[in-house]
Design a protein around this motif. Structure first.
Motif, PDB file in Angstrom:
ATOM      1  N   GLN A   1      47.493   4.858-101.472  1.00 32.29           N
ATOM      2  CA  GLN A   1      47.299   5.786-102.329  1.00 32.29           C
ATOM      3  C   GLN A   1      46.023   6.485-102.000  1.00 32.29           C
ATOM      4  OE1 GLN A   1      49.702   7.021-103.774  1.00 32.29           O
ATOM      5  NE2 GLN A   1      51.168   5.020-103.068  1.00 32.29           N
ATOM      6  N   GLY A   2      45.073   5.806-101.654  1.00 27.78           N
ATOM      7  CA  GLY A   2      43.458   6.331-101.724  1.00 27.78           C
ATOM      8  C   GLY A   2      42.736   5.953-102.817  1.00 27.78           C
ATOM      9  N   SER A   3      43.460   5.854-103.962  1.00 28.07           N
ATOM     10  CA  SER A   3      42.656   5.343-105.058  1.00 28.07           C
ATOM     11  C   SER A   3      43.563   4.543-105.915  1.00 28.07           C
ATOM     12  CB  SER A   3      42.311   6.567-106.010  1.00 28.07           C
ATOM     13  OG  SER A   3      43.493   7.151-106.628  1.00 28.07           O
ATOM     14  N   GLY A   4      43.066   3.577-106.945  1.00 30.45           N
ATOM     15  CA  GLY A   4      44.092   2.721-107.589  1.00 30.45           C
ATOM     16  C   GLY A   4      43.085   1.986-108.678  1.00 30.45           C
ATOM     17  N   VAL A   5      43.894   1.663-110.009  1.00 24.68           N
ATOM     18  CA  VAL A   5      43.341   0.959-110.949  1.00 24.68           C
ATOM     19  C   VAL A   5      44.016  -0.331-111.433  1.00 24.68           C
ATOM     20  CG1 VAL A   5      42.803   1.037-113.292  1.00 24.68           C
ATOM     21  CG2 VAL A   5      42.611   3.219-112.107  1.00 24.68           C
TER      22      VAL A   5
ATOM     23  N   VAL B   1      34.725   2.286-102.636  1.00 28.73           N
ATOM     24  CA  VAL B   1      33.853   2.432-103.866  1.00 28.73           C
ATOM     25  C   VAL B   1      34.471   1.606-104.761  1.00 28.73           C
ATOM     26  CG1 VAL B   1      33.014   3.747-105.605  1.00 28.73           C
ATOM     27  CG2 VAL B   1      33.176   4.771-103.309  1.00 28.73           C
TER      28      VAL B   1
ATOM     29  N   VAL C   1      38.525  -0.499-110.826  1.00 30.23           N
ATOM     30  CA  VAL C   1      39.014   0.851-110.260  1.00 30.23           C
ATOM     31  C   VAL C   1      38.308   0.926-108.896  1.00 30.23           C
ATOM     32  CG1 VAL C   1      38.365   3.278-110.538  1.00 30.23           C
ATOM     33  CG2 VAL C   1      38.469   1.775-112.519  1.00 30.23           C
TER      34      VAL C   1
ATOM     35  N   VAL D   1      45.322   0.982-103.064  1.00 26.11           N
ATOM     36  CA  VAL D   1      44.137   1.957-102.606  1.00 26.11           C
ATOM     37  C   VAL D   1      44.706   2.086-101.018  1.00 26.11           C
ATOM     38  CG1 VAL D   1      41.919   2.371-101.955  1.00 26.11           C
ATOM     39  CG2 VAL D   1      42.480   1.370-104.305  1.00 26.11           C
ATOM     40  N   ALA D   2      45.142   1.262-100.166  1.00 27.15           N
ATOM     41  CA  ALA D   2      45.414   1.363 -98.903  1.00 27.15           C
ATOM     42  C   ALA D   2      46.476   2.494 -98.821  1.00 27.15           C
ATOM     43  CB  ALA D   2      45.979   0.068 -98.169  1.00 27.15           C
TER      44      ALA D   2
ATOM     45  N   PHE E   1      38.451   3.263-104.927  1.00 25.40           N
ATOM     46  CA  PHE E   1      38.573   4.304-104.074  1.00 25.40           C
ATOM     47  C   PHE E   1      38.444   4.284-102.699  1.00 25.40           C
ATOM     48  CE2 PHE E   1      35.081   6.854-105.742  1.00 25.40           C
ATOM     49  CZ  PHE E   1      34.953   6.383-106.929  1.00 25.40           C
ATOM     50  N   ASP E   2      39.190   4.967-101.674  1.00 24.70           N
ATOM     51  CA  ASP E   2      38.638   4.600-100.380  1.00 24.70           C
ATOM     52  C   ASP E   2      37.452   5.828 -99.840  1.00 24.70           C
ATOM     53  OD1 ASP E   2      38.748   4.239 -97.744  1.00 24.70           O
ATOM     54  OD2 ASP E   2      40.955   3.876 -97.729  1.00 24.70           O
TER      55      ASP E   2
ATOM     56  N   ALA F   1      38.802   8.591 -97.417  1.00 27.59           N
ATOM     57  CA  ALA F   1      39.580   9.816 -98.002  1.00 27.59           C
ATOM     58  C   ALA F   1      38.782  10.803 -98.059  1.00 27.59           C
ATOM     59  CB  ALA F   1      40.181   9.545 -99.411  1.00 27.59           C
TER      60      ALA F   1
END
Lengths: 359, 359
Positions: free
Chosen positions: B123-127, B152, B282, B120-121, B284-285, B288
């Motif tokens: 890409q801003g989001s991740g799973v 979140v 899941v 997430v750092a 996300f930042d 962003a």
């Protein structure tokens, strides 16, 4: 073309309702004309009309063409800009902000779906938040589209406060819907879950009130914070209740905060709330974790197993999320979409004089 | 060090329970010793012990140190490998598969949290999906940690089938928990929602059964698919029910499919299910989409407004998700964690003979 037939229903009941069955094509045509008449481009009018009529086809009439009355009003008041084009801003490789610019919510949401698909194609996961967003219709539509591309997709959003927190009496939360979809086997529509975190949607309450009907207990409070079954009590200063007690309430709080703040719409019951629908979409690629074919096959098997579960006492069968909608779609595809005479007249009254057509 | 005191509780009830109050430090020490005795490294034993005792501190005793009995059994049977180190595999820029390799679930989940933070750092989001995963304890712990870093965070997972689908009588779904967290203002712990999609957790049913108590209606079915309030009916071939009717059921179906298949654990009621906990995270930042400071400040304001909502009839106050746990944590931090005499003896019996200590 399907013949428009008025059918007198409920002849033995206190209130007569007269109902027309209209084909999806005819209803799309009428909706498109209405949308065109307020300055919407043909392409955008088609997006909105398709979305509304699809809600009708699936049985969600509260999210169908009857919304056009409000949409036209909002377009005339300038809250909806039918000529606006949403713009996407990729803020991080895996995140996108879609500026809805007061376009129709369906147009902004469709734009967000396209952008999110690109983000997920590149990164495997992604999140989109929509700003200046009007009513998007059924959230299930957007997660369903994403699921058709082998993605797991979630969507949620906040809205004007109508729901009391668990244990409380005042309106603090929107009906804050949550939708979630995954693909099934080839030939089956996706598994789509899509519901409000309130026990009942406000639209259904309005219908019950119009019919003079009571609703089940546990769905609303009156203005004094007492449980009520009388829809009028909600409109008299009461509040809806979250579904599932503290659990549904918790979900609604998280949707309020994340939907409201990431979309810059704000939290419905705080100063600075701009009104509108704070919509967020989350998607990730099944193929980053397993084979899409295996996923579809296992999900299909599971859905069939669920459907074959022996019924509990008082029930006839087990449905898979989205299955009821699919049955209604097949029936309404054959027989047309039921539209009340009142709605039919209302819709035609939205057309400019030269366009007015009545059967 | 807090004194260990046995307190005789419920003196007027049919069943006496004798209760000890143990400090969190002492309980962590005991848990660590037990975990070390089955070959767990000091570092991993600390992770698992901290996680279990934190569940006790927050009042979730069903997810606390009493789990050690099962853990030790599973370690001895080889289902848990206390020496295994989880490995992460970044499958796409925004997705990571964590191979739990049968390590303690808490060790695998903590690894997944670290990996997900990195994703997430960037890409801003991740799973993240965890494979070969044992019981992870409270999902709320992991989303809470992620929220403390201005993310979140959602987490969910499937498990052995104990829950009937809405309308059905047979066990098809796990208790399939969902957790979701966001940060609040500085000084406040995150807003954490964390619950099973069943109406009641199996652990609480076991407690009610032990006490000879009935449970509320709507939580379980007997083996013939009839609604029951008798916990023994669940153990006699009945099933738990989803919370919130068809809505909680829909959520559970999606968690079963996504948690089970993305983790390669499988769907609990289908052939090929490997057992275990199909856990997906899941995140996300917030940054962003908006300023983290604004997000925290608005969330804090909203939480305070929720807490100040006038109570509905029959209620005393409104709680924010996670607030009840915070109150229990403060009380147990002062007075110690209540542990029944039985659990206390059971825990000491897990130690090798030379380590056995009783008060």
């Amino acid at each position: 073309m399907m013949e428009h037939r008025f059918v007198r229903q409920n002849a033995n009941e206190a209130m007569d309702t007269t109902e027309l069955r209209v084909s999806a094509d005819d209803l799309r045509g009428l909706a498109t004309k209405i949308l065109r008449s307020v300055g919407t481009s043909q392409a955008d009018a088609t997006v909105v009309a398709n979305s509304l009529v699809r809600a009708n086809l699936l049985g969600h009439d509260s999210h169908g063409v009857r919304r056009l009355t409000g949409y036209v009003e909002e377009a005339r008041a300038g809250r909806i800009d039918p000529t606006a084009g949403p713009k996407a801003e990729t803020t991080r490789p895996g995140t996108v902000v879609v500026h809805g610019r007061r376009a129709f919510g369906q147009v902004a949401a469709e734009h967000a779906v396209r952008e999110l698909r690109q983000v997920v194609a590149a990164q495997g996961s992604g999140v989109a938040a929509i700003r200046e967003c009007n009513h998007v219709g059924r959230l299930g539509e957007y997660v369903g589209t994403l699921a058709e591309h082998d993605l797991v997709a979630l969507a949620f959003g906040n809205a004007d406060p109508t729901v009391a927190p668990y244990g409380g009496r005042e309106r603090r939360l929107g009906t804050n819907p949550l939708a979630w979809a995954v693909p099934r086997g080839t030939g089956s529509p996706p598994v789509v879950m899509d519901w409000a975190t309130s026990g009942v949607a406000e639209g259904k309450l309005a219908v019950a009130r119009g019919r003079g009907e009571q609703v089940a207990s546990g769905l609303l409070l009156d203005a004094d914070g007492r449980v009520s079954t009388e829809p009028a009590d909600f409109y008299g200063g009461g509040a809806l209740l979250p579904f599932g007690g503290h659990k549904g309430y918790g979900l609604s709080v998280l949707i309020e905060v994340v939907g409201g703040l990431l979309s810059a719409t704000g939290i419905g019951s705080l100063p600075g709330y701009t009104g509108g629908f704070g919509t967020v979409l989350v998607a990730f690629d099944i193929r980053a974790f397993t084979s899409a074919e295996d996923f579809r096959e296992q999900t299909e098997l599971f859905c069939r197993e669920l459907a074959h579960t022996g019924p509990a006492e008082g029930h006839r069968e087990v449905l898979v999320p989205g299955e009821l909608e699919e049955r209604v779609r097949l029936e309404r595809g054959r027989n047309g979409i039921p539209i009340s005479e009142d709605t039919w007249h209302e819709l035609h009254a939205l057309l400019p004089p030269k366009e007015e057509r009545e059967p």
